[in-house]
Enzyme design. Structure first.
Site, short mmCIF file in Angstrom:
data_model
loop_
_atom_site.label_atom_id
_atom_site.label_comp_id
_atom_site.label_asym_id
_atom_site.label_seq_id
_atom_site.Cartn_x
_atom_site.Cartn_y
_atom_site.Cartn_z
CB SER A 104 -7.15 0.04 11.01
OG SER A 104 -7.60 0.96 10.07
CG ASP A 247 -3.76 -0.25 8.23
OD1 ASP A 247 -4.56 0.69 8.43
OD2 ASP A 247 -4.10 -1.29 7.63
CG ASP A 249 -6.30 0.26 5.26
OD1 ASP A 249 -6.49 1.19 6.08
OD2 ASP A 249 -6.80 -0.87 5.40
#
Length: 480
Positions: A104, A247, A249
């Site tokens: 992330s 990533d 999100d």
């Protein structure tokens, strides 16, 4: 063992890339597949979707995972470098499990693995069971063998499904006339952002593409990123700049001046845009959310598994139009939503695309600026930052010290303010006698201490944040 040894945090397994590239990734991939088989969540020969981000360590970890999945008797699908929500959507639509290799937003020397059951993101009980299986298997040479495998490429199928979903959220040409920058850096969302925004008629200017991984934390935007956003906004005359973490999100949206909008504000705007009836959000999100809409609000601990569990409970109770979001802006849809006749299916995992589209569409529809939209919300000013390389042992010791007695807490906060009340849902959230809020919380993903504050104005909030970070930085267990 280091204080960043691989372990489950707020979202997935995290640790040093050097450790995950070896036996750990094979071990946990095997434990996950065993868990699915033991719980009859899949049968032998079932497919598992595997994706990754652009970190240097991700291809090797993914290859090790692919090999481990094959040895477990399942069929890996190589989904390539795709956003986590795209991988999750593909897996859930096909009723298969998924594994995403990503750290992330954390630094490039670390990485992580996220796991999805065929029915969605794993929860805390799943994490505990997978960890227990890993402990049982860790000394089995056949399990921890590191082989680099390969699998059939399904990346185009994953991308197309996700494009189809996001290209039906808004009406045609909904963003026509908008000039939008896309800070591409090293996020796997970078090309999909461009395609989707152009589909809606926006003029798109790609910015800052990097072949070297850049960790972008949407919850604690770095001074360097602030400077880039402001420079680009002025140079290109942009209505907005959008981006995401590694990533894809967690969204990052900056207004026409290059000033980022807080993630929880993006979530709030999206909740209004979608006419949500129930909003689930962690305790770290702005305390003004309860009074900012007609929806009910449920507060949880930090981490998508807690938000998802609370959304599932609301849906089981018969609630409609249920969504969740975190302070980092990641949006989770717990139920279907109808938007002017267009149906948006549930996606109970963090997503950066719908909140980006919601806030841009709202500004375009009203023919106003993003700063104008922000001005409509009378929320306390909230800012956050973190102390990096803050040992986990020190974090635990500090939290134990603060919780041990009111005297300890009062002494620690004496340079900052007097305590009025505390909340201990996740970390320690303190309301001061002035009404300001300061919240200390060790990161669940990395050796970091996070600090969140709320105050009446930006100057007070920045001052409070600086004092909070200084106090946590200077504190030593020997001083307790």
């Amino acid at each position: 063992m280091s204080n960043v040894a691989p372990k489950f945090g707020t979202s997935g397994l995290r640790g040093l890339a050097a450790e995950l590239e070896g036996k750990v990734s094979a071990l946990y991939a095997t434990a996950f597949t065993r868990y699915l088989l033991d719980r009859t969540l899949c049968a032998s020969g079932a497919k598992i979707a595997i994706g990754r981000d652009f970190r240097d360590s991700s291809p090797a970890i993914a290859a090790t995972v692919i090999s481990a999945v094959k040895r477990a008797g399942l069929v890996p699908l190589d989904c390539g470098t795709v956003p986590t929500p795209a991988l999750a959507l593909f897996a859930m639509n096909n009723g298969i499990g998924a594994i995403m290799i990503t750290g992330s937003h954390i630094p490039a020397d670390r990485n992580g693995i996220k796991f999805y059951r065929p029915d969605g993101e794993i929860g805390k009980e799943d994490e505990a069971a997978i960890s227990a299986l890993a402990s049982q298997l860790e000394n089995d040479p056949a399990v921890v063998r590191v082989d680099l495998g390969f699998a059939e490429d399904f990346s185009k199928s994953v991308e197309q499904l996700f494009l189809t979903r996001n290209m039906s959220v808004l009406p045609p040409q909904a963003l026509a006339g908008q000039r939008i920058g896309v800070y591409q850096h090293s996020t796997v969302a970078r090309d999909l952002f461009v395609d989707i925004l152009r589909h809606y008629g926006a003029e798109v200017i790609p910015l800052g593409r990097s072949e070297t991984f850049i960790p972008v934390d949407t919850e604690a935007v770095s001074p360097d990123t602030f400077k880039k956003l402001a420079t680009w906004s002025s140079e290109y005359g942009l209505d907005a700049i959008i981006s995401a973490d590694g990533d894809g999100d967690r969204p990052l949206v900056a207004d026409e001046n290059g000033l980022p909008l807080r993630g929880d504000l993006l979530g709030l705007i999206t909740a209004r845009f979608l006419s949500a009836e129930v909003v689930v959000t962690p305790v770290t999100s702005n305390s003004g959310i309860e009074a900012a809409g007609s929806f009910g609000v449920v507060r949880t601990k930090v981490g998508s598994p807690f938000v998802i569990a609370a959304m599932e409970e609301a849906v089981a109770d018969g609630q409609k139009a249920v969504l969740g979001f975190e302070a980092n802006g990641g949006l989770m849809l717990g139920s279907p939503f109808d938007l002017d006749g267009r149906s948006i299916a549930p996606l109970p995992t963090r997503d950066c695309f719908v909140p980006v589209l919601a806030v841009l569409a709202l500004a375009a529809r009203r023919k106003t600026t993003l700063s104008g939209i922000v001005g409509e919300f009378n929320l306390p000013i909230a800012v956050a930052d973190r102390l990096e390389n803050y040992p986990n042992e020190k974090s635990a010791a500090l939290m134990a010290f603060l919780r041990a007695s009111s005297t300890n807490l009062g002494d620690f906060l004496r340079p900052i303010g007097q305590v009025s009340s505390t909340t201990d849902i996740d970390g320690l959230r303190i309301t001061l006698m002035t009404g300001d809020v300061i919240h200390f919380r060790p990161s669940g993903n990395a050796p970091e201490m996070r600090c969140y504050v709320e105050a009446a104005n930006k100057e007070k909030a920045d001052t409070l944040l600086a004092k909070g970070l200084e106090a946590a930085s200077n504190w030593q267990p020997s001083t307790a």
